[in-house]
Design an enzyme around this catalytic site. Sequence first.
Site, PDB file in Angstrom:
ATOM      1  N   GLY A  63       2.342   2.285  10.632  1.00  0.00           N
ATOM      2  CA  GLY A  63       3.290   3.388  10.448  1.00  0.00           C
ATOM      3  C   GLY A  63       4.008   3.797  11.719  1.00  0.00           C
ATOM      4  O   GLY A  63       4.659   4.847  11.755  1.00  0.00           O
ATOM      5  N   GLU A  97      -5.451  -4.842  10.646  1.00  0.00           N
ATOM      6  CA  GLU A  97      -4.432  -3.807  10.807  1.00  0.00           C
ATOM      7  C   GLU A  97      -4.696  -3.046  12.104  1.00  0.00           C
ATOM      8  O   GLU A  97      -5.477  -2.080  12.110  1.00  0.00           O
ATOM      9  CB  GLU A  97      -4.482  -2.829   9.629  1.00  0.00           C
ATOM     10  CG  GLU A  97      -4.184  -3.458   8.293  1.00  0.00           C
ATOM     11  CD  GLU A  97      -3.560  -2.464   7.319  1.00  0.00           C
ATOM     12  OE1 GLU A  97      -2.510  -2.778   6.772  1.00  0.00           O
ATOM     13  OE2 GLU A  97      -4.116  -1.364   7.137  1.00  0.00           O
ATOM     14  N   GLU A 154      -6.859   4.833   7.874  1.00  0.00           N
ATOM     15  CA  GLU A 154      -6.654   6.262   7.594  1.00  0.00           C
ATOM     16  C   GLU A 154      -7.902   6.870   6.960  1.00  0.00           C
ATOM     17  O   GLU A 154      -8.225   8.032   7.192  1.00  0.00           O
ATOM     18  CB  GLU A 154      -5.404   6.434   6.704  1.00  0.00           C
ATOM     19  CG  GLU A 154      -4.141   6.182   7.527  1.00  0.00           C
ATOM     20  CD  GLU A 154      -2.934   5.701   6.731  1.00  0.00           C
ATOM     21  OE1 GLU A 154      -2.938   5.806   5.493  1.00  0.00           O
ATOM     22  OE2 GLU A 154      -1.988   5.201   7.375  1.00  0.00           O
ATOM     23  N   HIS A 156      -9.561   1.286   4.959  1.00  0.00           N
ATOM     24  CA  HIS A 156      -8.267   1.488   5.631  1.00  0.00           C
ATOM     25  C   HIS A 156      -8.483   2.428   6.815  1.00  0.00           C
ATOM     26  O   HIS A 156      -9.282   3.358   6.741  1.00  0.00           O
ATOM     27  CB  HIS A 156      -7.249   2.071   4.643  1.00  0.00           C
ATOM     28  CG  HIS A 156      -5.851   2.046   5.182  1.00  0.00           C
ATOM     29  ND1 HIS A 156      -5.402   2.981   6.079  1.00  0.00           N
ATOM     30  CD2 HIS A 156      -4.827   1.188   4.986  1.00  0.00           C
ATOM     31  CE1 HIS A 156      -4.139   2.705   6.401  1.00  0.00           C
ATOM     32  NE2 HIS A 156      -3.766   1.615   5.748  1.00  0.00           N
ATOM     33  N   SER A 167       3.373  -2.211  10.351  1.00  0.00           N
ATOM     34  CA  SER A 167       4.821  -2.250  10.585  1.00  0.00           C
ATOM     35  C   SER A 167       5.446  -3.608  10.273  1.00  0.00           C
ATOM     36  O   SER A 167       6.331  -4.065  10.993  1.00  0.00           O
ATOM     37  CB  SER A 167       5.134  -1.801  12.019  1.00  0.00           C
ATOM     38  OG  SER A 167       4.724  -0.466  12.214  1.00  0.00           O
ATOM     39  N   ASN A 216       0.875  -1.175   0.000  1.00  0.00           N
ATOM     40  CA  ASN A 216       0.000   0.000   0.000  1.00  0.00           C
ATOM     41  C   ASN A 216       0.910   1.222   0.000  1.00  0.00           C
ATOM     42  O   ASN A 216       1.480   1.567   1.032  1.00  0.00           O
ATOM     43  CB  ASN A 216      -0.891  -0.020   1.250  1.00  0.00           C
ATOM     44  CG  ASN A 216      -1.666   1.278   1.425  1.00  0.00           C
ATOM     45  OD1 ASN A 216      -1.804   2.059   0.482  1.00  0.00           O
ATOM     46  ND2 ASN A 216      -2.162   1.528   2.645  1.00  0.00           N
ATOM     47  N   TRP A 217       1.043   1.836  -1.176  1.00  0.00           N
ATOM     48  CA  TRP A 217       1.955   2.986  -1.287  1.00  0.00           C
ATOM     49  C   TRP A 217       1.434   4.207  -0.535  1.00  0.00           C
ATOM     50  O   TRP A 217       2.148   5.171  -0.367  1.00  0.00           O
ATOM     51  CB  TRP A 217       2.127   3.369  -2.753  1.00  0.00           C
ATOM     52  CG  TRP A 217       3.081   2.504  -3.519  1.00  0.00           C
ATOM     53  CD1 TRP A 217       3.734   1.387  -3.074  1.00  0.00           C
ATOM     54  CD2 TRP A 217       3.501   2.701  -4.874  1.00  0.00           C
ATOM     55  NE1 TRP A 217       4.534   0.887  -4.064  1.00  0.00           N
ATOM     56  CE2 TRP A 217       4.405   1.672  -5.180  1.00  0.00           C
ATOM     57  CE3 TRP A 217       3.199   3.648  -5.854  1.00  0.00           C
ATOM     58  CZ2 TRP A 217       5.016   1.575  -6.435  1.00  0.00           C
ATOM     59  CZ3 TRP A 217       3.795   3.538  -7.102  1.00  0.00           C
ATOM     60  CH2 TRP A 217       4.695   2.515  -7.390  1.00  0.00           C
ATOM     61  N   LYS A 218       0.164   4.214  -0.173  1.00  0.00           N
ATOM     62  CA  LYS A 218      -0.478   5.421   0.369  1.00  0.00           C
ATOM     63  C   LYS A 218      -0.235   6.577  -0.615  1.00  0.00           C
ATOM     64  O   LYS A 218      -0.184   6.334  -1.812  1.00  0.00           O
ATOM     65  CB  LYS A 218       0.058   5.738   1.762  1.00  0.00           C
ATOM     66  CG  LYS A 218       0.053   4.520   2.677  1.00  0.00           C
ATOM     67  CD  LYS A 218       0.226   4.892   4.110  1.00  0.00           C
ATOM     68  CE  LYS A 218       0.443   3.638   4.916  1.00  0.00           C
ATOM     69  NZ  LYS A 218       0.124   3.806   6.315  1.00  0.00           N
ATOM     70  N   GLY A 263       2.697  -1.230   4.279  1.00  0.00           N
ATOM     71  CA  GLY A 263       2.724   0.205   3.996  1.00  0.00           C
ATOM     72  C   GLY A 263       4.145   0.676   3.719  1.00  0.00           C
ATOM     73  O   GLY A 263       4.672   0.517   2.624  1.00  0.00           O
ATOM     74  N   GLY A 264       4.792   1.235   4.738  1.00  0.00           N
ATOM     75  CA  GLY A 264       6.119   1.850   4.581  1.00  0.00           C
ATOM     76  C   GLY A 264       7.120   0.979   3.840  1.00  0.00           C
ATOM     77  O   GLY A 264       7.845   1.456   2.957  1.00  0.00           O
TER      78      GLY A 264
HETATM   79  C1  PEP Z   1      -0.823   0.244   5.965  1.00  0.00           C
HETATM   80  O1  PEP Z   1      -0.884   1.448   5.761  1.00  0.00           O
HETATM   81  O2  PEP Z   1      -1.684  -0.496   5.490  1.00  0.00           O
HETATM   82  C2  PEP Z   1       0.293  -0.279   6.752  1.00  0.00           C
HETATM   83  C3  PEP Z   1       0.229  -1.513   7.158  1.00  0.00           C
HETATM   84  O3  PEP Z   1       1.335   0.584   7.003  1.00  0.00           O
HETATM   85  P1  PEP Z   1       2.762   0.235   7.672  1.00  0.00           P
HETATM   86  O4  PEP Z   1       3.242  -1.070   7.077  1.00  0.00           O
HETATM   87  O5  PEP Z   1       3.647   1.366   7.302  1.00  0.00           O
HETATM   88  O6  PEP Z   1       2.543   0.114   9.140  1.00  0.00           O
END
Ligand code: PEP
Length: 258
Positions: free
Chosen positions: A177, A171, A101, A99, A215, A12-14, A236-237
Amino acid sequence: MSKQRLRLVVGNWKMHGRLAGNATFLEAVARGAAALPGSVQVGLCVPCPYLAQVQSLLEGSRVEWGVQDISAHVQGAYTGEVAAEMAVEFGSSFAIVGHSERRAYHRESVALVALKTERALAAGLTPIVCVGETLEERDAGLTQQIVGSQLGEVLAKLSVEAAARIVVAYEPVWAIGTGKSATAGQAQEVHAFLRKLLAEKGALVANVPLLYGGSVKPENARELFLQADIDGGLIGGASLKEQEFLAICKAADISGVE
Ligand code: PEP
């Protein structure tokens, strides 16, 4: 002989990316994914303006792609929204829905997330339905109640056949994040609970892929992916750096362990 379980790893590039950097990244990931066993499926959910680029660079590769949200509507006067059918026109396979966010910053309700899930399915996309509790909710002992109601609202709207076509991502909001992943044990406990809810919907739904997100890094991916009810990850990251993302995809190859 027991059937090998598939693992799904979706990035997930966001709201990250730029044309030039994306090209290098996508070419490297397509090359790296070619070396993965068939038991590992890879996806990338990107910002909509990059769908054409992603389609042209990933078409024919082992990597599928998709979007991070879709509209609950088919089309119309909904400024700024993107219809599921538009994502499909660019070869998308996935749409993340719900999500945390979007739930937090855009006040998306459980009912809206359920509608978006239906829309994604109707357009032929695989919805990746995100559920997760905040730290306050976890500390108050409400984790099962929260994720149960988030998933329950979606399942209630779907037929058994439709529900069997979703992917669910657990999640925990406190792990997204933050660099602080849930432990494999904490994640497995919630996944086992979600698996039970899926199984209650019907035998066809019991094996819906359950991804963990929050994470995930190359260092903790393998232990997470080895858990009985964790079928992969939403990343994500670490999906922004090709070497990290590919290392996580490789960690999803647990042939020889099962
Ligand atoms: C996400 O945004 O779906 C996510 C899991 O982010 P991260 O891996 O950065 O915690």
